[in-house]
Enzyme design. Structure first.
Site, mmCIF file in Angstrom:
data_model
loop_
_atom_site.group_PDB
_atom_site.id
_atom_site.type_symbol
_atom_site.label_atom_id
_atom_site.label_comp_id
_atom_site.label_asym_id
_atom_site.label_seq_id
_atom_site.Cartn_x
_atom_site.Cartn_y
_atom_site.Cartn_z
ATOM 1 N N ARG A 1 5.903 -25.226 6.314
ATOM 2 C CA ARG A 1 6.294 -24.283 7.341
ATOM 3 C C ARG A 1 5.205 -23.224 7.425
ATOM 4 O O ARG A 1 4.824 -22.648 6.394
ATOM 5 C CB ARG A 1 7.627 -23.634 6.962
ATOM 6 C CG ARG A 1 8.099 -22.792 8.094
ATOM 7 C CD ARG A 1 8.855 -21.563 7.897
ATOM 8 N NE ARG A 1 8.960 -20.857 6.699
ATOM 9 C CZ ARG A 1 10.116 -20.331 6.273
ATOM 10 N NH1 ARG A 1 11.219 -20.538 6.931
ATOM 11 N NH2 ARG A 1 10.144 -19.600 5.185
ATOM 12 N N CYS B 1 17.222 -27.101 6.747
ATOM 13 C CA CYS B 1 16.621 -26.608 5.505
ATOM 14 C C CYS B 1 17.189 -25.254 5.097
ATOM 15 O O CYS B 1 16.738 -24.645 4.136
ATOM 16 C CB CYS B 1 15.098 -26.547 5.636
ATOM 17 S SG CYS B 1 14.555 -25.484 6.972
ATOM 18 N N ASP C 1 18.883 -18.008 8.940
ATOM 19 C CA ASP C 1 18.621 -17.104 10.053
ATOM 20 C C ASP C 1 19.534 -17.382 11.239
ATOM 21 O O ASP C 1 19.892 -16.459 11.963
ATOM 22 C CB ASP C 1 17.146 -17.185 10.469
ATOM 23 C CG ASP C 1 16.281 -16.360 9.535
ATOM 24 O OD1 ASP C 1 16.664 -15.212 9.258
ATOM 25 O OD2 ASP C 1 15.251 -16.856 9.060
ATOM 26 N N GLU D 1 16.391 -21.696 14.403
ATOM 27 C CA GLU D 1 17.045 -20.655 13.595
ATOM 28 C C GLU D 1 17.341 -19.400 14.407
ATOM 29 O O GLU D 1 17.801 -18.394 13.881
ATOM 30 C CB GLU D 1 16.215 -20.328 12.346
ATOM 31 C CG GLU D 1 14.752 -20.051 12.587
ATOM 32 C CD GLU D 1 13.978 -19.826 11.289
ATOM 33 O OE1 GLU D 1 14.588 -19.632 10.235
ATOM 34 O OE2 GLU D 1 12.738 -19.841 11.356
ATOM 35 N N ARG E 1 7.858 -23.094 1.907
ATOM 36 C CA ARG E 1 7.745 -21.731 2.435
ATOM 37 C C ARG E 1 6.356 -21.192 2.085
ATOM 38 O O ARG E 1 6.174 -20.516 1.071
ATOM 39 C CB ARG E 1 8.827 -20.832 1.841
ATOM 40 C CG ARG E 1 10.237 -21.124 2.317
ATOM 41 C CD ARG E 1 11.227 -20.118 1.748
ATOM 42 N NE ARG E 1 12.498 -20.127 2.427
ATOM 43 C CZ ARG E 1 13.579 -20.801 2.015
ATOM 44 N NH1 ARG E 1 13.535 -21.537 0.924
ATOM 45 N NH2 ARG E 1 14.701 -20.740 2.697
ATOM 46 N N ARG F 1 21.022 -10.501 6.711
ATOM 47 C CA ARG F 1 21.313 -11.389 5.582
ATOM 48 C C ARG F 1 21.102 -10.739 4.225
ATOM 49 O O ARG F 1 21.459 -11.305 3.197
ATOM 50 C CB ARG F 1 20.522 -12.711 5.705
ATOM 51 C CG ARG F 1 19.032 -12.538 5.679
ATOM 52 C CD ARG F 1 18.337 -13.796 6.204
ATOM 53 N NE ARG F 1 17.858 -14.661 5.133
ATOM 54 C CZ ARG F 1 16.995 -15.654 5.319
ATOM 55 N NH1 ARG F 1 16.557 -15.935 6.536
ATOM 56 N NH2 ARG F 1 16.582 -16.384 4.322
ATOM 57 N N HIS G 1 16.183 -13.716 0.392
ATOM 58 C CA HIS G 1 15.084 -14.495 -0.185
ATOM 59 C C HIS G 1 15.051 -14.419 -1.703
ATOM 60 O O HIS G 1 14.626 -15.359 -2.372
ATOM 61 C CB HIS G 1 13.754 -14.082 0.442
ATOM 62 C CG HIS G 1 13.602 -14.650 1.807
ATOM 63 N ND1 HIS G 1 13.684 -13.896 2.944
ATOM 64 C CD2 HIS G 1 13.458 -15.937 2.218
ATOM 65 C CE1 HIS G 1 13.567 -14.689 4.000
ATOM 66 N NE2 HIS G 1 13.429 -15.925 3.588
HETATM 67 C C1 PEP Z 1 16.467 -20.340 7.248
HETATM 68 O O1 PEP Z 1 16.382 -19.317 7.917
HETATM 69 O O2 PEP Z 1 17.517 -21.004 7.128
HETATM 70 C C2 PEP Z 1 15.289 -20.851 6.514
HETATM 71 C C3 PEP Z 1 15.319 -22.000 5.907
HETATM 72 O O3 PEP Z 1 14.198 -20.057 6.451
HETATM 73 P P1 PEP Z 1 14.095 -18.748 5.525
HETATM 74 O O4 PEP Z 1 15.298 -18.752 4.613
HETATM 75 O O5 PEP Z 1 12.827 -18.823 4.779
HETATM 76 O O6 PEP Z 1 14.131 -17.639 6.519
HETATM 77 MG MG MG Z 2 14.439 -18.578 8.432
#
Ligand code: PEP
Ligand code: MG
Length: 573
Positions: free
Chosen positions: A333, A503, A456, A432, A298, A466, A191
């Site tokens: 979201r 996304c 995810d 995801e 987000r 990740r 993130h």
């Molecule tokens: C993802 O998991 O690809 C996503 C867009 O959500 P985040 O990155 O906020 O987990």
């Molecule tokens: Mg995600």
């Protein structure tokens, strides 16, 4: 000059001075004997460090005074400890008797005090154990010349060099002065990487040892396009990079000229290019880059600083985004907290595997009151534009139905209060979790759109954290398993007559554009700054050729084969 290569996570090049931000870490110290003639000099260094630490505490106290009293108590305790006679005497004794260097003497005495306090029967003394750790670290940081400042208080341009910056710190940093960000840890989809992109700060992560290699104030070149980080570059290298910066800016101008042109392939397939945002203010940037909507807002970032957001505060944020987008769709979201995004007020149980824990929709369903507050705020804001609601981390139909039923409850509550909301709001599921992709046909029955969260999806299908740089090399969106899950999701969406969006970071990766077009993706949502580049590729592509490429890729057996195929055929798509 030394060159390192990490994972390029946010584009752009910066040349500047390194700012080592190692606050949370205990500095590594060397241990050696000193001559007896050096005792006075070492002692004087200690006293000077204590004085500097006291000044730091006093200035922090000044800053904090108006905010919280509790913080003041802690800072007062730190001041008393810094002056503690016993602490000073024990350090001096170690210097004189053991002829230890001052850093190791401070470390040992700090540790002794910590042990004693932490095993004390008195709760008050046990609480002080953390404080002694704090002041020991503070003195050591000063002795070792490791600058300990908050990133929020930066007053000059720097390149932040750190081991791992949590998203909350990244949000708080003074972005105006952070010219680049380099980290030992992290990957493309952590993130903090996503935030760096949102802030348009060049960043390279997963460098493993950069905090050990770079020294405070070293000149660095950070190349967020290739992942190169150069410490103490030669004048020739700097000149070369100035040339690259100038060229990149020309290319950007070229791409920005496409802003108002449609994202349409040569043979007429029209796709939608949206922006991902984390903060309401990012909508201006999204529009500047030609976003046709917000494909992922987000919303959890509203909560991360304070740990909560009242209904009115949320309503204002969503309404602001909707109004600014002037009728272009905005996909909110619902909160995705948990994992690496912890709400301070809700850390009820320490989770061993937070990424597999009470995250995203699971968190919302476990806190129905919070969830309904968010849903009501979105509903009320819906009158200002076109809002869509998307649930994160749906793993099965029951979960989706539970979330939809909460939405119905929230609607009833709004009606009861006479609060208006839009008569039709599309509700979709994020795909995801691999299970969701596998049962995409089932989820499609109750979803009005899908959005693939590949960050995810990759993490959970390949079983790689990740944020963990040690397994970062396995984070492969072009893994045949991931491609099949994506294909399945898109196909099932289309069979059910709904749109398939993406996304995750893959949507903004120019290497993937032709393949995703070939797989039939309808909407791409990405960091706003990626939009012009992706649009340029879409406009040069031929969808028939993209389909042929996707077909070939679907029978590839390894990531390497996929990548080779994309290289060979990608250019012709
Ligand atoms: C993802 O998991 O690809 C996503 C867009 O959500 P985040 O990155 O906020 O987990
Ligand atoms: Mg995600």
């Amino acid at each position: 000059m030394k060159k390192f290569t990490g994972v390029p996570v946010s584009k752009g090049i910066a040349i500047g001075k390194a700012f080592l931000f190692l606050d949370a870490d205990f500095p590594e110290i060397s241990r050696f004997h000193i001559e007896s003639g050096q005792i006075d000099e070492e002692w004087a260094r200690f006293l000077a460090a204590v004085d500097e630490a006291k000044e730091d505490v006093k200035s922090l106290r000044g800053l904090q005074k108006s905010v919280v009293d509790e913080g003041d108590d802690i800072l007062n305790a730190h001041l008393l400890m810094l002056e503690d006679v016993e602490f000073h005497e024990r350090i001096k004794k170690r210097l004189e008797r053991n002829l230890q260097n001052i850093e190791s003497a401070v470390w040992d005495v700090g540790h002794e005090f910590y042990q004693k306090l932490t095993t004390s029967p008195a709760p008050y003394l046990r609480e002080r154990a953390m404080d002694i750790t704090d002041i020991t670290r503070q003195i050591l940081n000063i002795l070792l010349d490791i600058k300990k400042r908050s990133l929020a208080g930066l007053t000059e341009d720097v390149i932040v060099v750190t081991r791992e910056l949590p998203p909350s710190e990244a949000v708080a940093m003074n972005k105006r002065h952070v010219k680049a960000l380099v980290m030992d840890a992290g990957s493309q989809t952590s993130h903090t990487a996503i935030l760096a992109k949102a802030f348009e700060i060049p960043a390279v992560f997963g460098l493993s040892t950069i905090t050990k290699e770079a020294a405070q104030g070293d000149t660095l070149i950070v190349d967020g396009d290739t992942g190169a980080v150069i410490i103490k570059p030669t004048a020739k290298k700097i000149e070369k990079y100035h040339g690259i910066i100038a060229k990149a800016s020309e290319k950007k101008d070229e791409q920005n000229a496409l802003r108002d042109l449609p994202a349409e392939t040569m043979d007429g397939r029209r796709v939608i290019l949206n922006a991902n945002i984390e903060f309401p203010e990012e909508v201006e940037q999204a529009l500047r880059y030609g976003a046709e909507g917000i494909g992922l807002y987000r919303s959890e970032f509203l909560f991360l600083n304070a740990g909560h957001a009242e209904e009115e505060e949320q309503f204002r944020a969503y309404a602001y985004v909707l109004k600014a987008m002037e009728g272009k769709p905005v996909t909110v979201r619902t909160v995705d907290v948990g994992g690496d995004k912890i709400l301070p007020n809700f850390r009820t149980v320490e989770e061993k595997n937070p990424l597999l824990g009470l995250r995203a929709i699971r968190f919302s369903l476990a806190h129905p009151e919070l969830f309904k507050v968010q849903l009501r705020a979105i509903l009320r804001a819906s009158v200002f534009g076109v809002v869509k609601i998307m649930f994160p981390m749906i793993s099965g139909l029951a979960e989706l139905e539970a979330a939809l039923s909460m939405l119905e409850d929230a609607k009833k509550e709004c009606r009861k209060k006479g609060q208006a909301f839009s008569s039709h709001i599309e509700v979709g599921s994020m795909i995801e979790i691999p299970a969701a992709a596998v049962i995409a046909d089932i989820l499609a029955e109750k979803s009005e759109f899908f959005s693939l969260g590949t960050n995810d999806l990759v993490q959970y299908s390949l079983a790689i954290d990740r944020n963990n740089e040690q397994v970062g090399y396995l984070s492969q969106p072009f893994h045949p398993a991931v491609i099949r899950l994506i294909k399945r999701t898109i196909d099932e969406a289309h069979s059910a007559g709904i749109k398939a969006a993406m996304c995750g970071e893959l949507a903004g990766d120019p290497k993937s554009t032709t393949v995703l077009l070939g797989l039939g993706l309808d909407e791409f949502s990405m960091s706003a700054s990626q939009i012009p580049l992706v649009k340029q590729i879409v406009r040069k592509a031929n969808v028939e050729k993209c389909r042929a490429l996707a077909k070939k890729i679907l029978v590839c057996k390894t990531v390497k084969d996929v990548e080779m195929m994309m290289k060979e055929e990608g250019g012709q798509s």
